[in-house]
Design an enzyme around this catalytic site. Structure first.
Site, PDB file in Angstrom:
ATOM      1  N   TYR A  54       4.201  35.135 -36.890  1.00  0.00           N
ATOM      2  CA  TYR A  54       4.638  33.766 -36.789  1.00  0.00           C
ATOM      3  C   TYR A  54       5.241  33.207 -35.650  1.00  0.00           C
ATOM      4  O   TYR A  54       6.221  33.835 -35.208  1.00  0.00           O
ATOM      5  CB  TYR A  54       5.239  33.496 -38.060  1.00  0.00           C
ATOM      6  CG  TYR A  54       4.686  33.712 -39.341  1.00  0.00           C
ATOM      7  CD1 TYR A  54       3.329  33.756 -39.591  1.00  0.00           C
ATOM      8  CD2 TYR A  54       5.411  33.413 -40.604  1.00  0.00           C
ATOM      9  CE1 TYR A  54       2.804  34.113 -40.631  1.00  0.00           C
ATOM     10  CE2 TYR A  54       4.851  33.750 -42.030  1.00  0.00           C
ATOM     11  CZ  TYR A  54       3.491  33.972 -41.988  1.00  0.00           C
ATOM     12  OH  TYR A  54       3.044  34.043 -43.087  1.00  0.00           O
ATOM     13  N   SER A 152      -1.323  41.772 -48.617  1.00  0.00           N
ATOM     14  CA  SER A 152      -1.600  40.329 -48.484  1.00  0.00           C
ATOM     15  C   SER A 152      -3.104  40.164 -48.320  1.00  0.00           C
ATOM     16  O   SER A 152      -3.873  40.761 -47.369  1.00  0.00           O
ATOM     17  CB  SER A 152      -0.920  39.840 -47.497  1.00  0.00           C
ATOM     18  OG  SER A 152      -1.306  38.394 -47.210  1.00  0.00           O
ATOM     19  N   PRO A 207       0.177  26.826 -52.035  1.00  0.00           N
ATOM     20  CA  PRO A 207      -0.035  26.376 -53.618  1.00  0.00           C
ATOM     21  C   PRO A 207      -0.475  24.742 -53.438  1.00  0.00           C
ATOM     22  O   PRO A 207      -1.184  24.261 -54.369  1.00  0.00           O
ATOM     23  CB  PRO A 207       1.314  26.423 -54.070  1.00  0.00           C
ATOM     24  CG  PRO A 207       2.313  26.630 -53.265  1.00  0.00           C
ATOM     25  CD  PRO A 207       1.436  27.108 -52.030  1.00  0.00           C
ATOM     26  N   ALA A 209      -2.411  23.675 -51.197  1.00  0.00           N
ATOM     27  CA  ALA A 209      -3.633  23.628 -50.333  1.00  0.00           C
ATOM     28  C   ALA A 209      -3.641  22.945 -49.024  1.00  0.00           C
ATOM     29  O   ALA A 209      -4.166  22.040 -48.898  1.00  0.00           O
ATOM     30  CB  ALA A 209      -5.065  23.109 -51.076  1.00  0.00           C
ATOM     31  N   ASN A 295      10.415  20.047 -53.624  1.00  0.00           N
ATOM     32  CA  ASN A 295       9.436  21.103 -54.022  1.00  0.00           C
ATOM     33  C   ASN A 295       9.788  22.116 -55.042  1.00  0.00           C
ATOM     34  O   ASN A 295       9.332  22.321 -56.001  1.00  0.00           O
ATOM     35  CB  ASN A 295       9.071  21.916 -52.845  1.00  0.00           C
ATOM     36  CG  ASN A 295       7.855  21.519 -52.249  1.00  0.00           C
ATOM     37  OD1 ASN A 295       7.200  20.747 -52.468  1.00  0.00           O
ATOM     38  ND2 ASN A 295       7.986  21.618 -50.829  1.00  0.00           N
TER      39      ASN A 295
END
Length: 336
Positions: A54, A152, A207, A209, A295
């Protein structure tokens, strides 16, 4: 905040994990990133997910700085290895022993910690014998540099073989980190049943999208200025698969369900993935502290079966369910 066990291990993690993909070290200034991490901690989030790739290692550095001074035993820090880092040399990618050993030391240095709680194979490496990869992971566990191992976006078959080898080598794979949302359910037919049988949890990303399930993208309208769908350097290609009018119209049909549950569309989306008992945690990112605070309200929410049925009816056939998509989207070789 509520907490769940990670796979069949004794490790508890927060239902909401703070992830810094596409934000720290790239889209968000470091001081704002630190504010987001502080907001996560204040909300009871104890689990943080990053990866060496990242922002080409910068995200790990930002997270390490933001968590500095926190009691290490109270945190669960996850990172990953596979994708290219550094100058992108021939061994700066993949799951070879050489790359894994170099990568874990770099990650620990940037994260300012002696160990990570979960070290994840960011993808399956078709160019390295799986035995070599699993032996390297086993050595890291014995050295105390990684407490647990995860994968993953591996297929069910790859997970089965990885678990078999890990058990022979005396350690356990406890998790898989796949994309999973109301719109992207490709893990349900094969990966989830396999993981339930073998004792792995899902640590799910996207989650919401890529923001589509917030409802901010309107059918027939251009994406809002500054949104991810307009940022070619910040993940627009990930959003594109959902930017169809039939999908966006279906998302708008979810509003009454969210309203009746007393949730925003984003909270409904996060709460929905947490209804799956094989999901240990949902990864959420943020570009400002307020997003974190919103969230986390999805934690602990229990959706009634009638609400789940209405969600399925609203989305209809726009949902992607084909289990072959995991293999189709996987790298066919190392990416330099």
């Amino acid at each position: 905040m509520e907490y769940r066990y990670l796979g069949n291990s004794g490790l508890k993690i927060s239902e909401i994990t703070y992830g810094n993909w596409l934000t720290h070290g790239s889209q968000v200034e470091n001081d704002v990133a630190t504010q987001c991490v502080r907001a996560a901690l204040d909300a009871g989030i104890s689990t943080f997910d990053t990866a060496d790739t990242y922002a080409n290692t910068a995200a790990e550095t930002v997270l390490g700085d933001a968590l500095k001074g926190e009691r290490r035993e109270s945190l669960e820090i996850f990172t990953k290895v596979y994708w290219p880092t550094g100058p992108g040399g021939k061994n700066d990618t993949g799951l070879s022993r050489k790359h894994i050993m170099a990568s874990i030391d770099g990650s620990l240095r940037r994260l300012q910690t002696d160990y990570v709680d979960l070290y994840q194979a960011h993808r399956y490496d078709v160019e390295t014998p799986l035995e070599e990869t699993m032996q390297a992971f086993a050595d890291l566990v014995r050295q105390g540099k990684a407490l647990y191992i995860g994968v993953s976006e591996w297929t069910a078959e790859q997970i089965r073989e990885g678990v078999r080898l890990s058990r022979e080598l005396g350690f356990q794979i406890v998790s898989n980190q796949p994309q999973y949302s109301m719109l992207w359910r490709v893990i349900e037919p094969q990966v989830v049943p396999t993981c339930e049988k073998l004792g792995l949890s899902q640590v799910v990303f996207s989650p919401i999208a890529q923001g589509v399930l917030t409802g901010k993208y309107q059918p027939g309208q251009p994406p809002p200025a500054g949104s991810r769908a307009t940022d070619e350097k910040g993940g627009a290609h990930f959003v594109r698969r959902f930017m169809r009018d039939d999908v966006l119209e279906a998302v708008q049909r979810l509003r009454p369900v969210a309203d009746e549950a007393g949730l925003t569309l984003a909270q409904l989306a996060v709460a929905w993935v947490l209804q799956n008992p094989n999901v240990a945690t949902a990864l959420v990112g943020a570009s400002r502290p307020g997003q974190v605070s919103e969230n986390v309200k999805a934690a602990g929410v229990r959706l009634e079966s009638a609400a789940l049925e209405r969600i399925d009816e609203a989305l209809g056939d726009v949902v992607e369910r084909d289990p072959r998509r995991t293999a189709e989207l996987a790298p066919k070789g190392r990416v330099a």
